[in-house]
Design a protein around this motif. Structure first.
Motif, PDB file in Angstrom:
ATOM      1  N   GLU A 174       0.820  -1.218   0.000  1.00 32.38           N
ATOM      2  CA  GLU A 174       0.000   0.000   0.000  1.00 32.38           C
ATOM      3  C   GLU A 174       0.854   1.268   0.000  1.00 32.38           C
ATOM      4  N   ARG A 175       1.941   1.273   0.770  1.00 36.10           N
ATOM      5  CA  ARG A 175       2.799   2.455   0.815  1.00 36.10           C
ATOM      6  C   ARG A 175       3.473   2.690  -0.534  1.00 36.10           C
ATOM      7  N   GLY A 176       3.966   1.594  -1.141  1.00 34.09           N
ATOM      8  CA  GLY A 176       4.617   1.714  -2.443  1.00 34.09           C
ATOM      9  C   GLY A 176       3.660   2.179  -3.518  1.00 34.09           C
ATOM     10  N   LEU A 177       2.453   1.647  -3.490  1.00 28.66           N
ATOM     11  CA  LEU A 177       1.443   2.033  -4.475  1.00 28.66           C
ATOM     12  C   LEU A 177       1.073   3.503  -4.317  1.00 28.66           C
ATOM     13  N   ALA A 178       0.936   3.962  -3.077  1.00 23.31           N
ATOM     14  CA  ALA A 178       0.608   5.368  -2.831  1.00 23.31           C
ATOM     15  C   ALA A 178       1.705   6.282  -3.372  1.00 23.31           C
ATOM     16  N   SER A 179       2.957   5.875  -3.190  1.00 18.61           N
ATOM     17  CA  SER A 179       4.076   6.665  -3.687  1.00 18.61           C
ATOM     18  C   SER A 179       4.081   6.729  -5.212  1.00 18.61           C
ATOM     19  N   VAL A 180       3.925   5.565  -5.851  1.00 19.11           N
ATOM     20  CA  VAL A 180       3.901   5.502  -7.313  1.00 19.11           C
ATOM     21  C   VAL A 180       2.747   6.336  -7.861  1.00 19.11           C
ATOM     22  N   ASP A 181       1.562   6.188  -7.272  1.00 18.37           N
ATOM     23  CA  ASP A 181       0.402   6.966  -7.711  1.00 18.37           C
ATOM     24  C   ASP A 181       0.657   8.472  -7.574  1.00 18.37           C
ATOM     25  N   GLY A 182       1.300   8.838  -6.484  1.00 16.85           N
ATOM     26  CA  GLY A 182       1.590  10.251  -6.261  1.00 16.85           C
ATOM     27  C   GLY A 182       2.505  10.829  -7.331  1.00 16.85           C
ATOM     28  N   TRP A 183       3.550  10.088  -7.676  1.00 11.53           N
ATOM     29  CA  TRP A 183       4.481  10.561  -8.704  1.00 11.53           C
ATOM     30  C   TRP A 183       3.818  10.637 -10.070  1.00 11.53           C
ATOM     31  N   PHE A 184       3.030   9.613 -10.429  1.00 14.63           N
ATOM     32  CA  PHE A 184       2.337   9.644 -11.727  1.00 14.63           C
ATOM     33  C   PHE A 184       1.346  10.803 -11.781  1.00 14.63           C
ATOM     34  N   THR A 185       0.610  11.006 -10.701  1.00 13.99           N
ATOM     35  CA  THR A 185      -0.371  12.090 -10.671  1.00 13.99           C
ATOM     36  C   THR A 185       0.306  13.443 -10.808  1.00 13.99           C
ATOM     37  N   GLU A 186       1.431  13.606 -10.122  1.00 13.89           N
ATOM     38  CA  GLU A 186       2.148  14.883 -10.165  1.00 13.89           C
ATOM     39  C   GLU A 186       2.695  15.175 -11.552  1.00 13.89           C
ATOM     40  N   THR A 187       3.162  14.155 -12.257  1.00 12.84           N
ATOM     41  CA  THR A 187       3.836  14.383 -13.537  1.00 12.84           C
ATOM     42  C   THR A 187       2.921  14.222 -14.754  1.00 12.84           C
ATOM     43  N   VAL A 188       1.950  13.326 -14.664  1.00 12.90           N
ATOM     44  CA  VAL A 188       1.066  13.060 -15.803  1.00 12.90           C
ATOM     45  C   VAL A 188      -0.239  13.845 -15.668  1.00 12.90           C
ATOM     46  N   GLY A 189      -0.611  14.168 -14.440  1.00 14.91           N
ATOM     47  CA  GLY A 189      -1.804  14.977 -14.207  1.00 14.91           C
ATOM     48  C   GLY A 189      -3.081  14.168 -14.228  1.00 14.91           C
ATOM     49  N   ASP A 190      -4.174  14.818 -14.605  1.00 11.10           N
ATOM     50  CA  ASP A 190      -5.473  14.158 -14.518  1.00 11.10           C
ATOM     51  C   ASP A 190      -5.713  13.132 -15.623  1.00 11.10           C
ATOM     52  N   ARG A 191      -4.738  12.951 -16.499  1.00  8.88           N
ATOM     53  CA  ARG A 191      -4.830  11.839 -17.470  1.00  8.88           C
ATOM     54  C   ARG A 191      -4.591  10.497 -16.783  1.00  8.88           C
ATOM     55  N   TYR A 192      -3.937  10.535 -15.616  1.00  4.39           N
ATOM     56  CA  TYR A 192      -3.585   9.309 -14.890  1.00  4.39           C
ATOM     57  C   TYR A 192      -4.690   8.914 -13.909  1.00  4.39           C
ATOM     58  N   ARG A 193      -4.959   7.603 -13.861  1.00  6.02           N
ATOM     59  CA  ARG A 193      -5.930   7.087 -12.892  1.00  6.02           C
ATOM     60  C   ARG A 193      -5.558   5.664 -12.509  1.00  6.02           C
ATOM     61  N   TYR A 194      -5.537   5.403 -11.218  1.00  7.98           N
ATOM     62  CA  TYR A 194      -5.294   4.040 -10.733  1.00  7.98           C
ATOM     63  C   TYR A 194      -6.578   3.241 -10.787  1.00  7.98           C
ATOM     64  N   LEU A 195      -6.490   2.014 -11.307  1.00 10.87           N
ATOM     65  CA  LEU A 195      -7.625   1.077 -11.298  1.00 10.87           C
ATOM     66  C   LEU A 195      -7.280  -0.088 -10.386  1.00 10.87           C
ATOM     67  N   ALA A 196      -8.104  -0.336  -9.392  1.00 11.56           N
ATOM     68  CA  ALA A 196      -7.929  -1.509  -8.525  1.00 11.56           C
ATOM     69  C   ALA A 196      -8.353  -2.749  -9.294  1.00 11.56           C
ATOM     70  N   PRO A 197      -7.860  -3.937  -8.911  1.00 10.52           N
ATOM     71  CA  PRO A 197      -8.272  -5.159  -9.590  1.00 10.52           C
ATOM     72  C   PRO A 197      -9.786  -5.308  -9.630  1.00 10.52           C
TER      73      PRO A 197
END
Length: 201
Positions: A174-197
Motif C-alpha cells: 500500500e505504501r509503495g502504491l501510494a508513492s507511485v500513484d503520487g508521482w504519476f499524478t504529479e507528472t502526468v496529471g489528470d490523465r492518470y488514474r489508478y484502477l484496482a483489480p
C-alpha cells in the motif's frame, strides 16, 4: 471500449459483446477470462501467462513467435511478430517491440510484444517500447525488477495518451502504491488514474 484491470498486468477489453484479454498470468483472477473470445500474451513469463488456465479455455492465444511456453500442455497458439497487424476477437491489433527489457547482465532475454488494440489502447508488456502513434489509453508498467519509476513516468509522458492506467503493480504494498500513484499524478496529471483489480475505466 470497456477496460477492466485485473491483478498485475492482466486487462480485459470489451466492445459490442466481444471480449479480448491481455496477459492473464498466474497472479491474475480466473474470472478475467470468463467469456473471452481471444487472448493476447506479451511474453512467456508466468506472471503474464497461465498456460494451464488457457489450455482449458479453447480460444485463440496470440503470442510472440519466439515465445517458449512452459509445460507440455497444447494451446491453440497463433504466433505473431513485431510490425504485424492482425484481428483477434474482432479487434484490430498491431504488434510492437520485440524483446523483454533487461533486468541485469542481459537477463532475461525473451521475446516481448506490445499490443496496440483498435488503434486506441496500448499494452507494452515488459518493455517500454512506444507505439509510433498517439493512443487513447496507455497501460504503463508501474513497478518491476527491470524498471525505474522515472523510466515509467518518462514513458507515460512521451506516449501521447488521453488516459493512463498503471499495470504490473502486484508487488507493490500500500505504501509503495501510494508513492507511485503520487508521482504519476504529479507528472502526468489528470490523465492518470489508478484502477484496482476488477475496476473498469
Amino acid at each position: 471500449m470497456k477496460v477492466t484491470k485485473f491483478t498485475h498486468s492482466c486487462v480485459r477489453l470489451e466492445l459490442d459483446g466481444r471480449v479480448l484479454v491481455v496477459d492473464p498470468g498466474t497472479w491474475s483472477e480466473p474470472r478475467a477470462l470468463a467469456g473471452a473470445d481471444a487472448v493476447l500474451v506479451t511474453h512467456e513469463h508466468t506472471d503474464h501467462v497461465d498456460v494451464l488456465r488457457l489450455a482449458g479455455l479453447g480460444v485463440p492465444v496470440y503470442l510472440p513467435e519466439d515465445a517458449r511456453l512452459a509445460g507440455p500442455v497444447p494451446l491453440p497458439v497463433v504466433r505473431v511478430r513485431a510490425g504485424e497487424r492482425f484481428t483477434a476477437a474482432g479487434f484490430a491489433v498491431t504488434a510492437f517491440g520485440g524483446r523483454h527489457a533487461t533486468i541485469h547482465g542481459g537477463q532475461p532475454d525473451c521475446a516481448n510484444l506490445g499490443y496496440l488494440v483498435d488503434d486506441r489502447l496500448y499494452h507494452p508488456g515488459d518493455s517500454l517500447c512506444p507505439p509510433d502513434v498517439p493512443v487513447e489509453t496507455l497501460l504503463v508498467p508501474a513497478q518491476a525488477s527491470w524498471l525505474k519509476l522515472t523510466e515509467a513516468i518518462d514513458f507515460a509522458v512521451t506516449v501521447t495518451a488521453e488516459r493512463v492506467f498503471p499495470i504490473h503493480d502486484a508487488q507493490l504494498n500500500e505504501r509503495g502504491l501510494a508513492s507511485v500513484d503520487g508521482w504519476f499524478t504529479e507528472t502526468v496529471g489528470d490523465r492518470y488514474r489508478y484502477l484496482a483489480p476488477g475496476q473498469s475505466g
